[in-house]
Enzyme design. Structure first.
Site, short mmCIF file in Angstrom:
data_model
loop_
_atom_site.label_atom_id
_atom_site.label_comp_id
_atom_site.label_asym_id
_atom_site.label_seq_id
_atom_site.Cartn_x
_atom_site.Cartn_y
_atom_site.Cartn_z
N ASP A 227 -79.31 -11.47 58.88
CA ASP A 227 -78.38 -12.33 59.60
C ASP A 227 -78.70 -13.76 59.21
OD1 ASP A 227 -77.47 -10.05 60.75
OD2 ASP A 227 -78.25 -10.44 62.75
N ASP B 143 -68.46 -3.90 66.34
CA ASP B 143 -69.43 -4.12 67.41
C ASP B 143 -68.84 -3.52 68.67
OD1 ASP B 143 -70.94 -5.64 65.64
OD2 ASP B 143 -70.11 -7.54 66.33
#
Lengths: 251, 197
Positions: free
Chosen positions: A11, A130
């Site tokens: 990330d 998600d």
């Protein structure tokens, strides 16, 4: 025999690798290109670079970093974060990315999946989802897990496949950062109901969690971040453990 | 003159150039026929769809040029499939260097085998100048939904749903179904071997 894939996820924010606990409280874990190369040398099968704040702050992923990754790394990698048009995809592929993952933009404009598949091939398009489970119902979220949508995980994943996504990257927000294992039941249902590969994401804290994602979740690949970034699990040890437990991996 | 990567509408040429750079080879990416025909080695890469790629090659009169090449040529992925005779993808007549069909994987009897065949799989090698016996059972990276069956030009095969050709060879033409530019150090060694031919 096709090997199960181990995918470290980096990330990236402001050019630095970060990993959040339940998507907040970011902790520094190094330079993305150097870290990616280290994982590559240690036996990672693929890498994912996600510009995690790109969607929120309306920033584009920097093609420069992608180009540096392409120059230095000899395994496939996916880039995501803030991709909302075919032009974004084209720029990233030209910079050397093998695949792009789309998330919020696809939920807002599902045609983006069709356009990417038509222009660059299904294999380029990784549909990242998600989702958060409420009362046995998995709800999809956008903008890095900040905003709930009305879409449900399984129907959205199926629609993504029909529109031309090449893979589904499913992150359970309930499990992410908690290190209690992947959402294996949901993974199993996804894998059984879809014809494209499923990448498990969110919740990995131990080698056993990978094993369960492959054996019970039927995942084709498993993604993790902090266990690798903070050296809690070494990729080679993990692969030897999986091999000892009859999971086919590249060693 | 040197190593040339053919530029056309089936991309990811940059990854091939980067992989060559990592093994110390500077390659030129071009669609200039003169430069391609005069190269020492030619790489014909590809990620894409067969019918659009063939249409582009015909439109730019690159089809006959590629067939006429006499120096070592390495087709990669869709580049390999385009060197075959016919592809089921878009029902496309291809270049015909390798007299074989390209077919779509059929997973109706094994639905857990996802399509595309994506990821790392092993190759079973019939030793040759590109891959000697040391490459046997090594993992390389594949992404494809169509395959060339095992045939008389097969010098390495792999197995997914059924056996298929992972490397083909005929005269000066070599072709890999997998992506050597994405196959770690094994892939880099295969590229080195090709450059050294």
């Amino acid at each position: 025999m096709l090997a199960k894939r181990i995918i470290p996820c980096l990330d990236v924010k402001d050019g630095t690798t970060v990993k959040g606990v339940n998507f907040t409280n970011l902790k520094d874990a190094g330079d993305p290109v150097a870290l990616g190369k280290r994982y590559c040398d240690e036996g990672a099968d693929e890498l994912v670079f996600l510009d995690i704040t790109a969607s929120y702050e309306k920033r584009k992923t920097f093609a420069n970093m992608v180009m540096r990754v392409a120059e230095n790394i000899n395994i496939p990698f996916t880039v995501g974060g803030g991709i909302s048009s075919v032009e974004d995809v084209e720029r990233l592929l030209e910079a050397g990315a093998d695949k792009v993952s789309i998330n919020s933009a696809a939920l807002k404009n599902p045609n983006l999946i069709d356009e990417i598949a038509r222009n660059f091939g299904n294999q380029v398009c990784v549909l990242a989802i998600d989702a958060h489970c409420f009362d046995n119902e998995w709800i999809c979220y956008i903008n890095g897990g900040r905003i709930a949508t009305h879409r449900k995980l399984f129907e959205w994943a199926r629609e993504g496949q029909e529109r031309g996504a090449g893979e589904i990257l499913f992150t359970s927000m309930d499990h992410d950062g908690v290190k209690n294992g992947y959402a294996c039941e949901a993974l199993h249902e996804l894998s059984e109901s879809l014809a494209i590969p499923i990448i498990a994401s969110g919740g990995c804290g131990a080698k056993e969690h990978f094993l369960k994602a492959f054996k019970y979740g039927n995942a084709d690949a498993a993604l993790a971040a902090s266990v690798f970034h903070f050296n809690e699990i070494k990729i080679r040890d993990l692969k030897e453990y999986l091999k000892d437990n009859d999971v086919n991996v590249r060693l | 003159m040197g190593i040339v990567i053919i530029k056309y509408n089936a991309g990811n040429v940059f990854s091939v150039k980067c992989a060559l750079h990592r093994i110390g080879v500077d390659a030129v990416i071009t669609d200039d026929k003169e430069i391609i025909m005069n190269a020492d080695k030619v790489i014909f890469p590809g990620v894409g769809e067969a019918s659009t790629a063939m249409a582009y090659l015909r439109q730019h009169r690159m089809d006959e040029m590629i067939k006429s090449l006499t120096q070592p040529v390495l087709g990669i992925c869709i580049g390999m499939q385009l060197l075959c005779k016919h592809s089921q993808e878009g029902n496309t007549d291809c270049l015909g260097i390798f007299d074989t069909m390209v077919m779509r994987f059929d997973n109706s009897n094994s639905p857990l085998n996802k399509i595309p065949h994506m990821g790392w799989n092993t190759i079973e090698v019939m030793p040759n100048e590109l891959v000697d016996a040391s490459f046997d059972n090594k993992f390389v990276y594949f992404v494809h939904s169509y395959y060339a069956p095992v045939n008389k030009f097969t010098v390495a095969k792999s197995s997914y749903i059924n056996e298929f050709s992972s490397i083909l060879k005929k005269d000066n033409f070599y072709a890999t179904q997998f992506h050597p530019e994405k196959s770690g150090t094994i892939g880099e060694q295969i590229l080195k071997n090709f450059i050294g031919l």
